[in-house]
Design a protein around this motif. Structure first.
Motif, PDB file in Angstrom:
ATOM      1  N   SER A  89       0.815  -1.217   0.000  1.00  0.00           N
ATOM      2  CA  SER A  89       0.000   0.000   0.000  1.00  0.00           C
ATOM      3  C   SER A  89       0.849   1.268   0.000  1.00  0.00           C
ATOM      4  O   SER A  89       0.393   2.329  -0.439  1.00  0.00           O
ATOM      5  N   THR A  90       2.082   1.166   0.487  1.00  0.00           N
ATOM      6  CA  THR A  90       2.982   2.320   0.540  1.00  0.00           C
ATOM      7  C   THR A  90       4.210   2.060  -0.303  1.00  0.00           C
ATOM      8  O   THR A  90       4.879   1.035  -0.132  1.00  0.00           O
ATOM      9  N   ARG A  91       4.509   2.972  -1.212  1.00  0.00           N
ATOM     10  CA  ARG A  91       5.695   2.854  -2.055  1.00  0.00           C
ATOM     11  C   ARG A  91       6.911   3.395  -1.320  1.00  0.00           C
ATOM     12  O   ARG A  91       6.856   4.460  -0.707  1.00  0.00           O
ATOM     13  N   LEU A  92       8.027   2.646  -1.414  1.00  0.00           N
ATOM     14  CA  LEU A  92       9.283   3.110  -0.852  1.00  0.00           C
ATOM     15  C   LEU A  92      10.282   3.502  -1.926  1.00  0.00           C
ATOM     16  O   LEU A  92      11.293   4.152  -1.629  1.00  0.00           O
ATOM     17  N   ALA A  93      10.023   3.101  -3.175  1.00  0.00           N
ATOM     18  CA  ALA A  93      10.914   3.426  -4.300  1.00  0.00           C
ATOM     19  C   ALA A  93      10.322   4.612  -5.054  1.00  0.00           C
ATOM     20  O   ALA A  93       9.351   4.468  -5.802  1.00  0.00           O
ATOM     21  N   PHE A  94      10.920   5.789  -4.844  1.00  0.00           N
ATOM     22  CA  PHE A  94      10.393   7.018  -5.442  1.00  0.00           C
ATOM     23  C   PHE A  94      11.229   7.521  -6.613  1.00  0.00           C
ATOM     24  O   PHE A  94      10.887   8.531  -7.229  1.00  0.00           O
ATOM     25  N   VAL A  95      12.336   6.837  -6.907  1.00  0.00           N
ATOM     26  CA  VAL A  95      13.241   7.311  -7.949  1.00  0.00           C
ATOM     27  C   VAL A  95      12.617   7.063  -9.315  1.00  0.00           C
ATOM     28  O   VAL A  95      12.127   5.972  -9.607  1.00  0.00           O
ATOM     29  N   GLY A  96      12.645   8.077 -10.179  1.00  0.00           N
ATOM     30  CA  GLY A  96      12.109   7.945 -11.528  1.00  0.00           C
ATOM     31  C   GLY A  96      10.642   8.339 -11.616  1.00  0.00           C
ATOM     32  O   GLY A  96       9.973   8.577 -10.603  1.00  0.00           O
ATOM     33  N   ARG A  97      10.151   8.395 -12.846  1.00  0.00           N
ATOM     34  CA  ARG A  97       8.750   8.720 -13.100  1.00  0.00           C
ATOM     35  C   ARG A  97       8.070   7.472 -13.643  1.00  0.00           C
ATOM     36  O   ARG A  97       8.453   6.948 -14.699  1.00  0.00           O
ATOM     37  N   TRP A  98       7.060   6.988 -12.922  1.00  0.00           N
ATOM     38  CA  TRP A  98       6.431   5.723 -13.256  1.00  0.00           C
ATOM     39  C   TRP A  98       4.907   5.869 -13.284  1.00  0.00           C
ATOM     40  O   TRP A  98       4.347   6.740 -12.636  1.00  0.00           O
ATOM     41  N   ARG A  99       4.291   4.974 -14.018  1.00  0.00           N
ATOM     42  CA  ARG A  99       2.829   4.920 -14.106  1.00  0.00           C
ATOM     43  C   ARG A  99       2.376   3.510 -13.729  1.00  0.00           C
ATOM     44  O   ARG A  99       2.840   2.521 -14.301  1.00  0.00           O
ATOM     45  N   SER A 100       1.476   3.424 -12.765  1.00  0.00           N
ATOM     46  CA  SER A 100       0.993   2.119 -12.323  1.00  0.00           C
ATOM     47  C   SER A 100       0.105   1.489 -13.391  1.00  0.00           C
ATOM     48  O   SER A 100      -0.650   2.179 -14.081  1.00  0.00           O
ATOM     49  N   ILE A 101       0.210   0.169 -13.521  1.00  0.00           N
ATOM     50  CA  ILE A 101      -0.632  -0.571 -14.460  1.00  0.00           C
ATOM     51  C   ILE A 101      -1.266  -1.741 -13.704  1.00  0.00           C
ATOM     52  O   ILE A 101      -0.847  -2.104 -12.613  1.00  0.00           O
ATOM     53  N   GLY A 102      -2.289  -2.319 -14.302  1.00  0.00           N
ATOM     54  CA  GLY A 102      -2.955  -3.449 -13.678  1.00  0.00           C
ATOM     55  C   GLY A 102      -2.098  -4.705 -13.711  1.00  0.00           C
ATOM     56  O   GLY A 102      -1.155  -4.821 -14.506  1.00  0.00           O
ATOM     57  N   LYS A 103      -2.434  -5.674 -12.876  1.00  0.00           N
ATOM     58  CA  LYS A 103      -1.655  -6.914 -12.808  1.00  0.00           C
ATOM     59  C   LYS A 103      -1.686  -7.667 -14.126  1.00  0.00           C
ATOM     60  O   LYS A 103      -0.668  -8.205 -14.571  1.00  0.00           O
TER      61      LYS A 103
END
Length: 257
Positions: A89-103
């Motif tokens: 539920s909580t992201r710890l990797a903040f480096v870079g620009r990312w977009r979440s996608i479905g499984k």
């Protein structure tokens, strides 16, 4: 030319990955056999002149053999369907620009999986176990029935180190192989604990009364070497775990934005 080399490298990584996935049981059987033989030779060759080996003498070696084996079997059960586990539920990797996608989209992505450079990390974690065991067997003789306090303390600390982290690295190996979402943070946590263990062992044993100067110097070199290996591993692999597209697709279900 470059594309041809890249394809060949990827094909080799797939072959290694297939061996890891299909022959893990053989690796575990080989570990039991070879580690058992190595520990038996170490005990038999030790000059125990006060009645021979005791339960306290043998126990650390039994744990050394059994703990990585048992932890691997448990991890295979824990992570049986790991690629279906929910993302943290909580992201710890903040480096870079990312977009979440479905499984489902992540699973269908060409980079989903543990091939490529990830195979090198898998093999490295797997080899860390026999290497760590070999260093332990070379450095630590069996403790006799009557031993000075400093030797008992040193043996306990080093035995705890090799048993605990051999088990943890095998758990991390299975988590990576089964594509568990928590794998990257699990490996970072193990690196942190491993480094803390080296520093803690140095502090505890160095404060033990009667520790011979020659032993203290050898111990310092051994623990420094272990700490450097952890730091080098983290320095090499942490950027990859943070920035690799394959890692982010596979373990975090996200792609470059």
């Amino acid at each position: 030319m470059f594309e041809s080399i890249k394809r060949q490298g990827h094909a080799r990584s797939l072959a290694v990955l297939c061996s890891l996935e299909t022959r893990l049981d053989r690796f575990l059987q080989s570990w039991l056999l070879l580690a058992g033989l190595a520990c038996a030779v170490r005990i038999i060759s030790a000059p125990l002149t006060d009645g021979g080996a005791t339960l306290g003498t043998i126990t650390p070696y039994v744990l050394l053999i059994v703990a990585p084996f048992a932890s691997t079997l448990l991890a295979l059960r824990w992570f049986e369907d790991a690629d279906q586990h929910a993302q943290p539920s909580t992201r710890l990797a903040f480096v870079g620009r990312w977009r979440s996608i479905g499984k489902n989209e992540a699973t269908a992505h060409p980079l989903f999986g543990t091939s490529g450079i990830m195979v090198s990390l898998l093999v490295g974690m797997l080899l860390n176990v026999p290497m760590r065991a070999a260093e332990y067997l070379a450095a630590m003789p069996p403790v006799p029935r009557v031993a000075p306090h400093w030797l008992s303390t040193l043996h306990f600390a080093m035995s705890l180190d090799v048993v605990l982290f051999s088990s943890l690295y095998m758990i991390a190996f299975v988590a990576a192989l089964r594509r568990a979402p928590l794998f990257p943070r699990l490996l970072v946590a193990i690196w942190t604990a491993d480094l803390a263990m080296q520093l803690g062992t140095a502090s505890v044993v160095a404060g033990t009364d009667g520790l011979p100067p020659a032993v203290a110097e050898s111990l310092r070199g051994l623990l420094e070497g272990n700490a450097k290996k952890v730091l080098i591993s983290a320095a090499l692999w942490l950027p990859y775990l943070l920035l690799s597209k394959r890692v982010n697709v596979t373990y975090r279900n996200r792609v470059p934005a």
